[in-house]
Design a protein around this motif. Structure first.
Motif, mmCIF file in Angstrom:
data_model
loop_
_atom_site.group_PDB
_atom_site.id
_atom_site.type_symbol
_atom_site.label_atom_id
_atom_site.label_comp_id
_atom_site.label_asym_id
_atom_site.label_seq_id
_atom_site.Cartn_x
_atom_site.Cartn_y
_atom_site.Cartn_z
ATOM 1 N N GLN A 52 27.309 44.155 -32.082
ATOM 2 C CA GLN A 52 28.132 45.256 -31.573
ATOM 3 C C GLN A 52 29.094 45.778 -32.630
ATOM 4 O OE1 GLN A 52 29.778 43.374 -28.083
ATOM 5 N NE2 GLN A 52 28.179 44.218 -26.776
ATOM 6 N N THR A 53 29.625 44.875 -33.469
ATOM 7 C CA THR A 53 30.602 45.286 -34.487
ATOM 8 C C THR A 53 30.021 45.308 -35.892
ATOM 9 O OG1 THR A 53 31.371 43.033 -34.908
ATOM 10 C CG2 THR A 53 32.462 44.254 -33.127
ATOM 11 N N ASN B 12 27.662 39.509 -35.042
ATOM 12 C CA ASN B 12 28.000 40.283 -33.858
ATOM 13 C C ASN B 12 27.373 41.670 -33.992
ATOM 14 O OD1 ASN B 12 29.163 41.837 -31.845
ATOM 15 N ND2 ASN B 12 31.178 40.906 -32.037
#
Length: 110
Positions: free
Chosen positions: A81-82, A79
């Protein structure tokens, strides 16, 4: 170490007959995706809710002993984004590396 993979029963049954599992994730094979998506113990419930929440039938939780793999999993960012990382298998999963199969009844979105 143990890693996990969520499998649809029909794909696991085919793998047992063939000796190896080649489904990457829901609707995609190892050949199409390039690797098999796996999770840690803490991650698989989130993957279940996020990607299989609408599946009406049961799922199977495959517990994979890394010692049974010819190649170790590659830990990669899943992921962006994280920055959360996930284990990925870049080869077919030998059924002998699966030490436990647990049926998870629907619903999966909870």
């Amino acid at each position: 170490m143990t890693i996990y993979h969520l499998a649809e029963p029909r794909h696991w049954e085919a793998a047992v007959a063939a000796g190896s599992y080649t489904q990457s994730t829901r609707g995609r094979t190892l050949e199409e995706e390039g690797f098999i998506h796996c999770s840690s113990d803490a991650q698989w419930p989130v993957v279940r809710r996020s990607f299989y929440g609408d599946l009406a039938g049961p799922l199977l939780l495959l517990e994979i002993d890394e010692a049974g793999l010819a190649e170790p999993p590659v830990i990669e960012v899943g992921n962006p984004q994280t920055g959360e990382t996930y284990p990925h298998l870049y080869a077919a999963l030998p059924v002998d590396a699966v030490v436990r199969v647990t049926e998870l009844p629907a619903p999966h979105g909870r």
